[in-house]
Design an enzyme around this catalytic site. Structure first.
Site, PDB file in Angstrom:
ATOM      1  N   CYS B  62       0.839  -1.200   0.000  1.00 24.27           N
ATOM      2  CA  CYS B  62       0.000   0.000   0.000  1.00 24.27           C
ATOM      3  C   CYS B  62       0.875   1.252   0.000  1.00 24.27           C
ATOM      4  CB  CYS B  62      -0.903  -0.007   1.226  1.00 24.27           C
ATOM      5  SG  CYS B  62       0.010   0.117   2.773  1.00 24.27           S
ATOM      6  N   ALA B  65       3.287   1.529   2.782  1.00 21.47           N
ATOM      7  CA  ALA B  65       4.460   0.674   2.588  1.00 21.47           C
ATOM      8  C   ALA B  65       5.473   1.374   1.685  1.00 21.47           C
ATOM      9  CB  ALA B  65       4.054  -0.657   1.978  1.00 21.47           C
ATOM     10  N   ARG B  96      12.888  -4.874   5.801  1.00 18.70           N
ATOM     11  CA  ARG B  96      13.571  -4.675   4.529  1.00 18.70           C
ATOM     12  C   ARG B  96      15.081  -4.719   4.676  1.00 18.70           C
ATOM     13  NH1 ARG B  96      12.216  -2.552  -0.725  1.00 18.70           N
ATOM     14  NH2 ARG B  96      13.682  -0.887  -0.970  1.00 18.70           N
ATOM     15  N   HIS B 195       5.586   6.011  -2.929  1.00 13.59           N
ATOM     16  CA  HIS B 195       6.887   6.552  -3.322  1.00 13.59           C
ATOM     17  C   HIS B 195       6.731   7.999  -3.780  1.00 13.59           C
ATOM     18  CE1 HIS B 195       7.572   2.144  -4.722  1.00 13.59           C
ATOM     19  NE2 HIS B 195       7.863   2.252  -3.451  1.00 13.59           N
TER      20      HIS B 195
END
Lengths: 70, 483
Positions: B62, B65, B96, B195
């Site tokens: 999403c 994220a 990550r 992003h």
């Protein structure tokens, strides 16, 4: 009146990026591309036509500018 | 040689689409294609960045994220507050593996989970007061933090909290940047919008609010953009750049800091690794500060050499010589690696389904090992990603966008690849099917994979997975035929 970023690739082709649409495309044709007049109707390779108000001198790339639908 | 002929590949796609109801079939058809490297524009043959269909299993994330997990999260000296219920922050915490140096909890906060832990009360009465209190609390507990970002989770957007006002006030009281990031999970179709939102907040709340004026630049300054230092990737990349004579002054955002971000507008060239997540800010810096950007690829020796030369071509002869020197100095190591691993991996087929830059960037590394990528796809790529991918992939290979678990399983069953590289959601399914699998989102807990040093680890890991004897012993002993 979308805002676009125009830049020149390494091989000299003009590319146009439309942030709103996240669209990156090479410019297929530009109406005026001379030292004394630059701009006019611009067609991207996917067929999108945009219009840049003609300028007296070519801008320094990369450049952010407002365009209208051509 | 591709695994399938063009007709077979097209038939396979038709077979897979059979099971869907008509409406879904029509939609999914647009996301699957058989590659033809002659095509220049992906737009006509593959659709991407569209909403996933309800009812299919997607591997997408999403917007939260994309912002907290990818772009902002690795900025180590800022506190990234997961504003909302506790789960989003906890389940994305440190997963990550963005490595960094520093004292966690003192001057760096990368692996910690900060959350406002929304309760029913906060949803009913709003969380603004709580947020202001949290700023003061964080300042008291972690005075060395350089700033705060507020990463909104879904409920914050749903109840309409005005986090912009609270952060503005907070920033004035603390004297530090406090960045409101409206990356509620429901925005957009995948992490890709996260992003973009994160890039825009860096632009509006960091770069627009004053740069690092004291920074003395040199003619060889570059910034690494879009390298998240997964397993140490950025470190194995930057040593190559430094060895060839460049000065890496900023890492975005793996092992990165706020001051590195602020000095980036003074570099000579932005080196962009993950195009998908950070092209927005690179384009902004290009238009606003006139900094050119260059996409590069540090996976596998062929692409590394290509990229080092491309980077060097933007600088003077000293750097060009430096690039050649670096390439030559690592060549014996590469030759030794290839002599060891290529005979063990020659001709093996790989299928990929990952996100960001990997579906196209790692192809070169597999080819260096003598392997062949027969299918690739993005979770959240856009058309410009596919434009770049089509040229990298061989003829009649499969390209799939936002592939569903069902489709990928059917492709795998038919193509029978020797290795699959995808995410954790796929990992155990395929391992139980007896197919070698690596989790390529965070290098299956290995890494780094960038640079020459990374290639050595990559080659070892792939060999270890593909030639592991366990895959032949997947059948239970009592189900085996008696001799």
């Amino acid at each position: 009146m979308p805002k676009v970023i125009l830049s020149r690739a390494d091989n000299g082709t003009l590319t146009c990026y439309v942030p709103k649409k996240d669209l990156e495309g090479r410019v297929k044709s530009l109406e005026y591309d001379r030292a004394d007049c630059w701009g006019g109707r611009m067609v991207l390779e996917d067929g999108t036509a945009l219009f840049i108000e003609p300028l007296d001198t070519p801008p320094i790339f990369p450049v952010e500018m407002r365009v209208t639908r051509g | 040689m591709s695994a399938l002929t063009r007709a077979e590949a097209e038939g396979l796609i038709q077979d897979v689409l059979e099971v869907y109801p008509e409406e879904a079939r029509k939609d999914r058809k647009k996301h699957l294609m058989v590659n033809d490297p002659a095509i220049e524009q992906s737009k006509k043959c593959i659709t991407s960045n569209r909403k996933s269909l309800p009812g299919v299993m997607t591997a997408r994330g999403c917007a939260y994220a994309g912002s907290k997990g990818v772009v902002w999260g690795p900025v180590k000296d800022m506190i990234h507050l997961s504003h909302g219920p506790v789960g989003c922050g906890q389940y994305s915490r440190a997963g990550r593996r963005n490595y960094y140096v520093g004292y966690t909890g003192v001057n760096t906060f990368g692996t910690m989970n900060f959350t406002s832990d929304f309760q029913e009360k906060d949803v009913v009465f709003g969380g603004d007061k709580k947020l202001a209190k949290i700023f003061a609390e964080m300042e008291m507990l972690f005075p060395l933090s350089k700033g705060i970002t507020v990463q909104s989770e879904c409920p914050v957007g749903l109840i309409g909290d005005d986090i912009d006002a609270v952060t503005q006030k907070g920033s004035a009281t603390l004297g530090k940047p406090v960045v409101p990031v409206r990356c509620e999970g429901f925005r957009g179709v995948s992490q890709s919008l996260g992003h973009h939102i994160a890039n825009d907040t860096i632009r509006d709340h960091i770069l627009e609010k004053g740069l690092d004026d004291d920074f003395v630049s040199s003619p060889y300054d570059v910034a690494i953009i879009g390298d998240y230092n997964i397993g140490g990737d950025a470190w194995s990349s930057r040593i190559l750049l430094e060895e060839m004579g460049l000065r890496v002054v900023a890492q975005w955002s793996g092992d990165g800091t706020l001051s590195e971000i602020k000095r980036t507008p003074k570099v000579k060239l932005n080196l962009l690794h993950c195009y998908r997540s950070m092209n927005y800010i690179s384009r902004h810096m290009e238009a606003k500060f006139g900094i050119p950007w260059l996409e590069y690829n540090f996976f596998g020796p062929t692409k590394i050499a290509e990229s080092l030369r491309a980077i060097a071509s933007r600088f003077d002869d000293r750097i060009k010589e430096g690039a050649e020197r670096v390439i030559a100095s690592y060549q014996p190591m590469v030759d030794a690696l290839n002599a060891k691993y290529v005979p063990r991996l020659q001709g093996k087929k790989v299928m990929l389904y990952v996100g960001g830059l990997r579906p196209r960037h790692v192809i070169g590394a597999y080819e260096d090992l003598g392997m062949e990528v027969v299918g690739t796809g993005y979770e959240f790529g856009h058309n410009d990603d596919y434009d770049r991918t089509i040229q990298e992939m061989g003829d009649a290979t499969l390209i799939y966008d936002d592939v569903t678990e069902f489709e990928l399983e059917r492709f795998v069953a038919k193509i029978k690849p020797d290795l699959i590289g995808a995410g954790i959601k796929e990992k155990y399914v395929y391992q139980k099917m007896g197919i070698p699998f690596r989790q390529m989102h965070s290098w299956d807990y290995s890494g780094p994979y960038h640079g020459y040093d990374g290639y050595a680890i990559f080659a070892r890991d792939i060999d270890m997975t593909v030639n592991n004897p366990c895959w032949k012993n997947m059948q239970a002993p009592w189900k085996k035929e008696l001799p």
